[in-house]
Scaffold this active site. Structure first.
Site, PDB file in Angstrom:
ATOM      1  N   HIS A 486      22.377  -0.814  15.306  1.00  0.00           N
ATOM      2  CA  HIS A 486      21.623  -0.466  14.093  1.00  0.00           C
ATOM      3  C   HIS A 486      20.941  -1.684  13.475  1.00  0.00           C
ATOM      4  O   HIS A 486      20.111  -1.538  12.567  1.00  0.00           O
ATOM      5  CB  HIS A 486      22.573   0.184  13.079  1.00  0.00           C
ATOM      6  N   ASP A 490      16.489   1.569  14.074  1.00  0.00           N
ATOM      7  CA  ASP A 490      16.713   2.424  12.901  1.00  0.00           C
ATOM      8  C   ASP A 490      17.095   3.833  13.346  1.00  0.00           C
ATOM      9  O   ASP A 490      16.876   4.228  14.497  1.00  0.00           O
ATOM     10  CB  ASP A 490      15.449   2.481  12.042  1.00  0.00           C
TER      11      ASP A 490
END
Length: 515
Positions: A486, A490
């Site tokens: 992450h 995204d």
């Protein structure tokens, strides 16, 4: 006795860690010969011998923290005359003093002359410097034929079989099962073979396989420097060594990188969890087995992935009807023309390559404060083997046809299960596919394969009731799981990637039309 103490380490540096001992107790040492290496927060310090003699005692073991002027070891100077005599003695005399396992087992040990051949540790692969002797298939006194397998070595990633370089009798074994050996080290000696030709042949092969850096200088680089160069993919030939005789030190590697390099944050150290108390009658029924190098590496890398990445998983499901219908229609023609079966992996590989073009961050990696985007796809394909999970790489998978992908995956899978994969075949992957469905897994969250930023988990195909055009019908469904970092990917990018894979698999014509 001469004391060996911690030298001055530099301004404001008061302690160091003993990294490596190059000598052991009882070894002969000369003045200024390197005894050990210390590591501080900033530099690596070599500690030379201040006197000649025999290393009588090592006070500070590897891994211990020592202060400035602390006692490291002692040297028996009175043994210097004996040391010189031993150093000047012929090799045959030394062999007589230390006959090795051959004499211990009552086997007559012939002198290592033209009728004997040394068995050396073969080239282990890029950045691999040592291995563990896993199994000996022969014992001292056994007859062996040229190219017959003598033993098996284990490295961090692969198992290496060591063939006999000559025919004869296994006269001596230098490294027992479980021992750690360095690349190029000696494993055993074959007596009564056609030694000269084989030794010359082995010498030529070793010279050809030796890295260019070895021809440049016959100096062992600092262990910390070798590890850092291997981790960061740095060619030793591009680093200027500042140590004795051009030896590469850790700070030389850091200096050779881009200006103001950003060091990655160290992984959090795992706190060992003590075992729960075990009853005496239960302890007698337990079996304790040392982890293989491969299993240790798997454990370390998986824990590093959890410590270093902001790992998250998103899920979707795919209707496999389209692929299964297409596969059933053309599988016989496909196998007849290409000589390989049409499986599901080529569809998933092509679908992932298609999606990676639209969402390139899933195919990228983080290097310090930079994001490195890959304009190619080296697809890692996780393969389960009796020794553990390995991930061979299909290079430039985005440029390959369905047939080429199926052939390559089949070849790599067979080599993995036979323990024949080389280190080069498991390096450089940019994205990974793991198929837990072959073991019956219905849903799981795969762990990233560092430094990659994405991994796709495939699962079992199971018929489930689905609503299609207002009707409830049975469809062959598969859950898909994308684990991603992450920090770089995204949620929108991860979901988009997984939806593109789903669309391509449910309607394979989209792959042909690049849609």
């Amino acid at each position: 006795m001469a004391d060996i103490r911690v030298p001055t380490l530099g301004e404001s540096v008061t302690e160091a860690t003993v990294a490596t001992w190059f000598k052991k107790v009882g070894d002969l040492v000369k003045v200024d010969e390197m005894l050990c290496e210390l590591e501080t927060d900033k530099v690596t310090v070599e500690v030379p011998a201040t006197a000649a003699g025999v290393l009588a005692e090592i006070v500070a073991k590897e891994g211990e923290t020592v202060g400035v002027d602390a006692l490291l070891a002692t040297i028996d100077e009175n043994a210097d005359a004996k040391a010189e005599a031993a150093a000047s003695a012929p090799k045959a005399a030394k062999a007589e003093e230390k006959p090795g396992r051959a004499a211990a087992e009552g086997v007559e040990s012939a002198p290592a002359n033209e009728s004997s051949t040394e068995v050396a540790v073969p080239t282990l692969g890029e950045s691999v410097t040592e291995a563990t002797v896993s199994t000996w298939f022969k014992k001292v006194g056994d007859s062996v034929n040229q190219d017959e397998i003598l033993c098996e070595l284990e490295t961090d990633k692969v198992s290496v079989e060591v063939p006999s370089p000559a025919s004869g009798t296994l006269a001596e074994i230098y490294a027992d099962a479980g021992a750690t050996v360095a690349a190029g080290g000696k494993l055993a000696r074959i007596g009564g073979g056609v030694g000269n030709a084989q030794v010359a042949k082995a010498g030529n092969a070793a010279a050809a396989a030796a890295p260019a850096d070895a021809t440049r200088r016959d100096v062992e680089d600092a262990p910390s420097a070798k590890k850092l160069m291997a981790d960061r993919g740095i060619d030793p030939a591009s680093v200027q060594g500042s140590g004795r005789d051009g030896r590469i030190m850790k700070e030389d590697v850091l200096r050779s990188e881009a200006p103001n390099p950003v060091k990655p944050a160290p992984a959090a150290e795992a706190v060992p969890i003590p075992r729960a108390p075990v009853l005496a009658e239960d302890a007698a029924r337990e079996e304790r087995v040392k982890m293989t190098r491969l299993r240790q590496t798997i454990a370390r890398r998986l824990k590093e992935a959890q410590n270093n990445a902001a790992m998250l998983t998103t899920y979707n499901e795919v209707d496999m009807s389209g692929i299964m219908d297409l596969r059933n229609e053309f599988k016989d023609q496909f196998e007849k023309k290409h000589g390989v079966k049409l499986g599901f992996m080529s569809f998933f590989t092509k679908a992932c390559c298609h999606a990676l073009k639209e969402v390139p961050e899933v195919n990228a990696e983080i290097d310090g404060t930079d994001v490195v985007y890959k304009n190619f796809v080296h697809m890692g394909v996780a393969v389960g083997t009796p020794s553990g999970l390995v991930v061979p790489v299909v290079r430039d998978a985005d440029q390959m046809s369905f047939a080429a992908i199926e052939k390559k995956i089949s070849e790599l899978g067979a080599r993995a299960r036979d323990g024949k994969l080389s280190m080069a075949e498991m390096q450089g992957g940019t994205f990974t596919i793991s198929n837990g469905g072959v073991y019956g897994s219905l849903l799981s969250s795969p762990i990233l394969n560092p430094p990659q930023s994405g991994i796709l988990g495939m699962h079992k195909i199971q018929e489930r009731p689905m609503v299609v055009k207002g009707q409830i019908v049975a469809r062959p469904m598969m859950y898909l799981a994308l684990s991603y970092d992450h920090r770089i990917v995204d949620g929108k990018g991860a979901v988009t990637f997984l939806v593109r894979v789903k669309d391509a698999l449910e309607d394979p014509r989209r792959l042909l039309m690049d849609l």
